[in-house]
Design a protein around this motif. Sequence first.
Motif, short mmCIF file in Angstrom:
data_model
loop_
_atom_site.label_atom_id
_atom_site.label_comp_id
_atom_site.label_asym_id
_atom_site.label_seq_id
_atom_site.Cartn_x
_atom_site.Cartn_y
_atom_site.Cartn_z
N PRO A 287 0.81 -1.22 0.00
CA PRO A 287 0.00 0.00 0.00
C PRO A 287 0.85 1.27 0.00
N ASN A 288 0.47 2.21 -0.87
CA ASN A 288 1.02 3.56 -0.89
C ASN A 288 2.43 3.69 -1.46
N VAL A 289 3.01 2.62 -2.00
CA VAL A 289 4.34 2.77 -2.60
C VAL A 289 4.22 3.41 -3.98
N MET A 290 5.32 3.99 -4.42
CA MET A 290 5.40 4.60 -5.74
C MET A 290 6.23 3.71 -6.66
N SER A 291 5.98 3.82 -7.95
CA SER A 291 6.75 3.05 -8.93
C SER A 291 8.19 3.57 -9.00
N SER A 292 9.11 2.67 -9.32
CA SER A 292 10.51 3.03 -9.52
C SER A 292 10.88 2.88 -10.99
N GLY A 293 11.70 3.81 -11.46
CA GLY A 293 12.17 3.76 -12.84
C GLY A 293 13.69 3.73 -12.89
N TRP A 294 14.21 3.44 -14.06
CA TRP A 294 15.65 3.51 -14.32
C TRP A 294 15.83 4.37 -15.56
N HIS A 295 16.32 5.59 -15.35
CA HIS A 295 16.52 6.54 -16.43
C HIS A 295 17.95 6.38 -16.95
N LEU A 329 15.40 5.57 -31.70
CA LEU A 329 14.86 5.14 -30.40
C LEU A 329 13.34 5.22 -30.39
N LEU A 330 12.81 6.26 -30.99
CA LEU A 330 11.35 6.41 -31.05
C LEU A 330 10.73 5.39 -31.99
N ALA A 331 11.36 5.16 -33.12
CA ALA A 331 10.79 4.25 -34.12
C ALA A 331 10.65 2.83 -33.59
N HIS A 332 11.55 2.43 -32.71
CA HIS A 332 11.54 1.06 -32.21
C HIS A 332 11.20 0.98 -30.72
N ALA A 333 10.61 2.05 -30.19
CA ALA A 333 10.37 2.12 -28.76
C ALA A 333 9.44 1.03 -28.25
N ARG A 334 8.36 0.76 -28.98
CA ARG A 334 7.39 -0.21 -28.50
C ARG A 334 8.00 -1.61 -28.42
N ALA A 335 8.77 -1.99 -29.44
CA ALA A 335 9.42 -3.30 -29.42
C ALA A 335 10.51 -3.35 -28.37
N ALA A 336 11.23 -2.24 -28.17
CA ALA A 336 12.35 -2.21 -27.23
C ALA A 336 11.90 -2.34 -25.78
N THR A 337 10.61 -2.09 -25.49
CA THR A 337 10.17 -2.20 -24.11
C THR A 337 10.33 -3.62 -23.55
N VAL A 338 10.39 -4.62 -24.42
CA VAL A 338 10.65 -5.98 -23.92
C VAL A 338 12.00 -6.02 -23.21
N PHE A 339 12.94 -5.17 -23.63
CA PHE A 339 14.28 -5.14 -23.03
C PHE A 339 14.41 -4.05 -21.96
N THR A 340 13.72 -2.93 -22.14
CA THR A 340 13.79 -1.87 -21.14
C THR A 340 12.86 -2.14 -19.96
N THR A 341 11.78 -2.88 -20.22
CA THR A 341 10.78 -3.18 -19.20
C THR A 341 10.39 -4.65 -19.34
N ALA A 392 14.57 -3.25 -12.84
CA ALA A 392 14.80 -4.69 -12.91
C ALA A 392 15.34 -5.13 -14.26
N ALA A 393 15.52 -4.21 -15.20
CA ALA A 393 15.93 -4.58 -16.56
C ALA A 393 17.35 -5.14 -16.56
N ASN A 394 17.59 -6.09 -17.47
CA ASN A 394 18.94 -6.57 -17.73
C ASN A 394 19.70 -5.44 -18.40
N PRO A 395 20.76 -4.90 -17.78
CA PRO A 395 21.42 -3.72 -18.34
C PRO A 395 22.06 -3.95 -19.70
N TYR A 396 22.51 -5.17 -19.97
CA TYR A 396 23.14 -5.44 -21.26
C TYR A 396 22.10 -5.38 -22.38
N LEU A 397 20.91 -5.90 -22.12
CA LEU A 397 19.85 -5.85 -23.13
C LEU A 397 19.29 -4.44 -23.27
N TYR A 398 19.12 -3.74 -22.16
CA TYR A 398 18.64 -2.36 -22.19
C TYR A 398 19.55 -1.51 -23.08
N MET A 399 20.85 -1.55 -22.81
CA MET A 399 21.77 -0.69 -23.54
C MET A 399 21.97 -1.17 -24.98
#
Length: 487
Positions: A287-295, A329-341, A392-399
Amino acid sequence: MASSKERSAGLSFVERHGLWSDEQFAAAAAAEKLIEEHQLEVVRMSFADQHGILRGKTVMASDAARVMRNGCSMTSTLLAKDTAHKTVFPVFTPGGGFGMPEMEGAADFLMIADPGTFRVLPWAPKTGWVLCDIYFGNGQPVPFSTRHLYRQALRRLSDAGFDYLAGLEVEFHIFKLDNPRLDPADATWPGEPPQVSFISPGYQYLTETRFDQIEPILETVRRDVLALCLPLRSVEIELGPSQCEFTFHPQVGLAPADTMMLFRSAVKQICRRLGYHASFMCRPRIPNVMSSGWHLHQSLRERGAGGNAFVSNDKELLSPLGRHFLAGLLAHARAATVFTTPTINGYKRYRAYALAPDRVIWGRDNRGVMIRVLGGPGDAATRLENRVGEPAANPYLYMASQIVAGLDGVARKLDPGPSADTPYETAAPLLPKSLDEALAALRDDACFAEGFGQSFIDYYMRIKQGELARYQSEVTEWEQKEYFELF
């Protein structure tokens, strides 16, 4: 005189297959000296699995020099598991479910140390640690190694004349551990989550008082992170209860991904020893927690000259190359979310008016967009901040996903369009609302099949589809509340 076969037999695995550079041999000698100087007793050898989780074995310090050069065996089923550590490939069938004899029958592969990553762990007495790459017995890299895949993306970038520079902003939670759930009844698969309580009430973003409430545990984490020689830049209190953020100075190439791997594992280990639970889960069900991101802050550096290739020399915000990279990055953003998220949970963060993106847009210094452009004409610190990732993303796949997508934008000279100054009203494709939707986007994106290889895409999608299948077969608390009494 010894035959060539006899001479080869006297060489280490690393020497026979030419796996180390001169710098790595020098780093190995330095690591052996540290083992002796610190009188270490054990060395942990680890590799990053497909989820960005460190797995490995601990060897005696007296054997470490030999094992770093000749490898430590690991079962290949580790590469066949989803996030519950459940095997999703039929490993005892021909080809092990991968169509590869090397993976058949739960056979072994080898962890080979990257000696430049060697550390003495400040929280574990008499213990060293080294990050490893993984190889088959014939000296070939395991094709499902995400560190190897990222290294390949870096080579493509190098061939184009650039180095990748990345800085990290990582949000996460630290809770007081009330009950680790170690009763036999709690040892389900996966196990029951620990019971926790807050160490700060939150909702006073960047206030001194809230920071001081959690500073005692942050002090220990901070000192140990610095002792690991990680490039820590700042320690901050975030908006939510028990939430904080660590940021890191930019690094080049493999280093920022390696930093994320060691940082995430170190924080969890340090906190657990002190009676706390650190979680990089995006949105815990508390309860009441906020989401965390990795920028992820990123730019390209020109090889040789060393200048920032995103810096504009005219009135534009970015150089032409920077605009093309952004557009990729924008053109492939939706597909890349599998690796970023990559988790089912992470998609619950994409909410409008929540300082998180919900659509595929960019903007100048705007925290509501997916890609926030920082800097300007002549500013050497010009960069792209991708705000889409989860911690929680795998940093190698994210980058790697950023390099593959960005280079495609450069190759095709794509244009990113205008800045979105009202991010939650701008007409633009929405980010996927679920992992299932993201996988469908990846399936239709030829760029990642080319950049990562179709075999890796098929492999990774199968693991994620296994997680989805388990999730969709569960009866949730929402369903119980909604239907059990009504019908």
